[in-house]
Design an enzyme around this catalytic site. Structure first.
Site, PDB file in Angstrom:
ATOM      1  CE1 TYR A 265     -62.184 -63.442 -32.263  1.00  0.00           C
ATOM      2  CE2 TYR A 265     -60.387 -61.652 -32.023  1.00  0.00           C
ATOM      3  CZ  TYR A 265     -61.903 -62.159 -32.215  1.00  0.00           C
ATOM      4  OH  TYR A 265     -63.019 -61.374 -31.816  1.00  0.00           O
TER       5      TYR A 265
ATOM      6  NE  ARG B 136     -59.737 -64.129 -24.440  1.00  0.00           N
ATOM      7  CZ  ARG B 136     -59.950 -62.498 -24.613  1.00  0.00           C
ATOM      8  NH1 ARG B 136     -60.868 -62.172 -23.683  1.00  0.00           N
ATOM      9  NH2 ARG B 136     -59.055 -62.213 -25.356  1.00  0.00           N
TER      10      ARG B 136
ATOM     11  NE  ARG C  46     -69.402 -75.073 -47.487  1.00  0.00           N
ATOM     12  CZ  ARG C  46     -70.506 -75.689 -47.236  1.00  0.00           C
ATOM     13  NH1 ARG C  46     -70.728 -76.820 -47.806  1.00  0.00           N
ATOM     14  NH2 ARG C  46     -71.288 -75.109 -46.372  1.00  0.00           N
TER      15      ARG C  46
ATOM     16  CG  HIS D  11     -72.240 -79.248 -42.563  1.00  0.00           C
ATOM     17  ND1 HIS D  11     -72.087 -78.850 -43.745  1.00  0.00           N
ATOM     18  CD2 HIS D  11     -73.034 -78.143 -41.824  1.00  0.00           C
ATOM     19  CE1 HIS D  11     -73.052 -77.575 -43.955  1.00  0.00           C
ATOM     20  NE2 HIS D  11     -73.344 -77.300 -42.561  1.00  0.00           N
TER      21      HIS D  11
ATOM     22  CE  LYS E 214     -60.423 -62.594 -28.697  1.00  0.00           C
ATOM     23  NZ  LYS E 214     -61.431 -61.406 -28.800  1.00  0.00           N
TER      24      LYS E 214
ATOM     25  CD  GLU F  48     -69.505 -59.725 -24.925  1.00  0.00           C
ATOM     26  OE1 GLU F  48     -68.460 -59.632 -24.421  1.00  0.00           O
ATOM     27  OE2 GLU F  48     -69.638 -60.946 -25.615  1.00  0.00           O
TER      28      GLU F  48
ATOM     29  CG  LEU G 224     -64.560 -62.739 -25.073  1.00  0.00           C
ATOM     30  CD1 LEU G 224     -64.215 -64.007 -25.285  1.00  0.00           C
ATOM     31  CD2 LEU G 224     -63.524 -61.978 -25.640  1.00  0.00           C
TER      32      LEU G 224
HETATM   33  N1  PMP Z   1     -66.231 -58.884 -25.768  1.00  0.00           N
HETATM   34  C1  PMP Z   1     -66.405 -58.998 -27.015  1.00  0.00           C
HETATM   35  C2  PMP Z   1     -67.293 -59.467 -27.911  1.00  0.00           C
HETATM   36  C3  PMP Z   1     -65.023 -58.847 -27.748  1.00  0.00           C
HETATM   37  O1  PMP Z   1     -64.699 -59.042 -29.137  1.00  0.00           O
HETATM   38  C4  PMP Z   1     -63.721 -58.277 -26.949  1.00  0.00           C
HETATM   39  C5  PMP Z   1     -62.499 -57.790 -27.525  1.00  0.00           C
HETATM   40  N2  PMP Z   1     -61.794 -59.059 -27.980  1.00  0.00           N
HETATM   41  C6  PMP Z   1     -64.306 -58.145 -25.613  1.00  0.00           C
HETATM   42  C7  PMP Z   1     -65.366 -58.354 -25.248  1.00  0.00           C
HETATM   43  C8  PMP Z   1     -62.876 -57.656 -24.522  1.00  0.00           C
HETATM   44  O2  PMP Z   1     -61.816 -58.724 -24.511  1.00  0.00           O
HETATM   45  P1  PMP Z   1     -60.627 -58.325 -24.256  1.00  0.00           P
HETATM   46  O3  PMP Z   1     -60.564 -57.303 -23.049  1.00  0.00           O
HETATM   47  O4  PMP Z   1     -59.863 -59.610 -23.997  1.00  0.00           O
HETATM   48  O5  PMP Z   1     -59.896 -57.446 -25.244  1.00  0.00           O
END
Ligand code: PMP
Length: 295
Positions: free
Chosen positions: A33, A52, A100, A102, A147, A180, A205
């Site tokens: 996403y 991304r 369904r 895998h 993501k 993070e 991320l």
């Molecule tokens: N880390 C994680 C785990 C996130 O979910 C997000 C938000 N999408 C971010 C960092 C920040 O990313 P961005 O600045 O692209 O929203």
């Protein structure tokens, strides 16, 4: 609530928008996403977000559901149909629908969903609510750079924050370093005004907000990309987190300890104000702003 959403080639009433029960996103979290901010009718940092998005798809071997240019047109159509000038777009691609199992058939048709919603962005640092965070173990898989829609550990981290009366959680890796936030990148400011955030790699991320701050304000502010522990964060002069929808959020408490004087700091304010300027300046209106490589 949005009026209309995009689901697999059609604009449909949001209330009745649905995908099949054997969509692999529903059954296996087999999808990716993206969340993109809308400011003054423009799409903020569209190019890096789309890059991304395509990268995440590539890492999971999910074929793009449409060209970047087609997606750019769909995004604008969602904004138009929902009359959004300030808000956020949500894009999701899953591997698609199959019985369904895998293993999946080789010729799957990926599913694309786009929704939009209105957001009122803060116009000054004073309007931003500072937050308290707690440290929790990072229980995610080893590819947090993708993501993926598989966000269960992030949700559990956020639930830990709720349980302890905090607003959000920062996740800590096996070696004791902060990776993070549950949905943001984590930053601290040293007593010498050095702004520190974890280096890129598989364990975080690559936030687009993070990237914009590092790329555009490196001349005015002092940045270091390195890992830091929660203990170091607790002793920092300031702390903050960044994301597309929360922009730059001051963190004033970690595990109950006040950070600095317990109020949002001056360096965080500078970063917020610089980012707000960037935010307004990098909102693109025309589909031609989409990355050409993938179109
Ligand atoms: N880390 C994680 C785990 C996130 O979910 C997000 C938000 N999408 C971010 C960092 C920040 O990313 P961005 O600045 O692209 O929203």
């Amino acid at each position: 609530m949005p009026a209309q959403s995009y689901v697999n080639g059609r604009y449909v009433l949001h209330d009745s928008a649905a995908v099949h029960i054997e969509d692999r996103g529903y059954q296996f979290a087999d999808g990716v996403y993206e969340v993109i901010a809308i400011y003054g009718g423009g799409i903020v940092d569209e190019k890096p977000h789309m890059e991304r998005f395509f990268r995440s798809l590539g890492e999971l071997n999910i074929p793009p559901p449409a060209s970047a240019r087609t997606i750019a047109i769909i995004l604008r159509e969602i904004l138009r149909r929902n009359r959004i000038t300030d808000g956020a777009l949500y894009l999701q691609v899953t591997r698609g629908v199959a019985p369904r199992n895998h293993a999946h058939p080789p010729d799957m048709k990926p599913a694309l969903v786009v929704t939009g919603r209105a957001v009122r962005w803060p116009q000054s640092f004073a309007a931003v609510q500072p937050i308290a965070i707690v440290g929790v173990a990072d229980e995610r898989w080893t590819r947090a750079d993708i993501k993926s829609v598989s966000l269960l550990p992030n949700i559990l981290a956020r639930m830990s924050a709720d349980r302890t009366g905090a607003d959000d959680a920062w996740m800590i890796d096996g070696a004791g370093y902060v990776t993070e936030g549950s949905s943001s990148n984590a930053w601290i400011v040293s007593n010498g005004d050095e702004i520190i955030t974890r280096q890129l790699g598989h364990s975080i991320l690559a936030g687009i907000t993070r990237q914009a701050i590092l790329k555009h304000f490196g001349d005015a502010l002092k940045f270091t990309e390195r890992a830091f522990t929660l203990e170091e964060a607790k002793g920092a002069a300031e702390a903050f987190q960044t994301s597309t929808t929360a922009l730059v959020k001051p963190v004033v408490k970690i595990d109950g300890s006040p950070i600095g004087d317990g109020k949002p700091g001056g360096v965080t304010k500078k970063v917020f104000e610089a980012y707000l300027t960037h935010f307004a300046a990098h909102a693109s209106a025309a589909p031609s702003a989409a990355p050409s490589a993938a179109s």
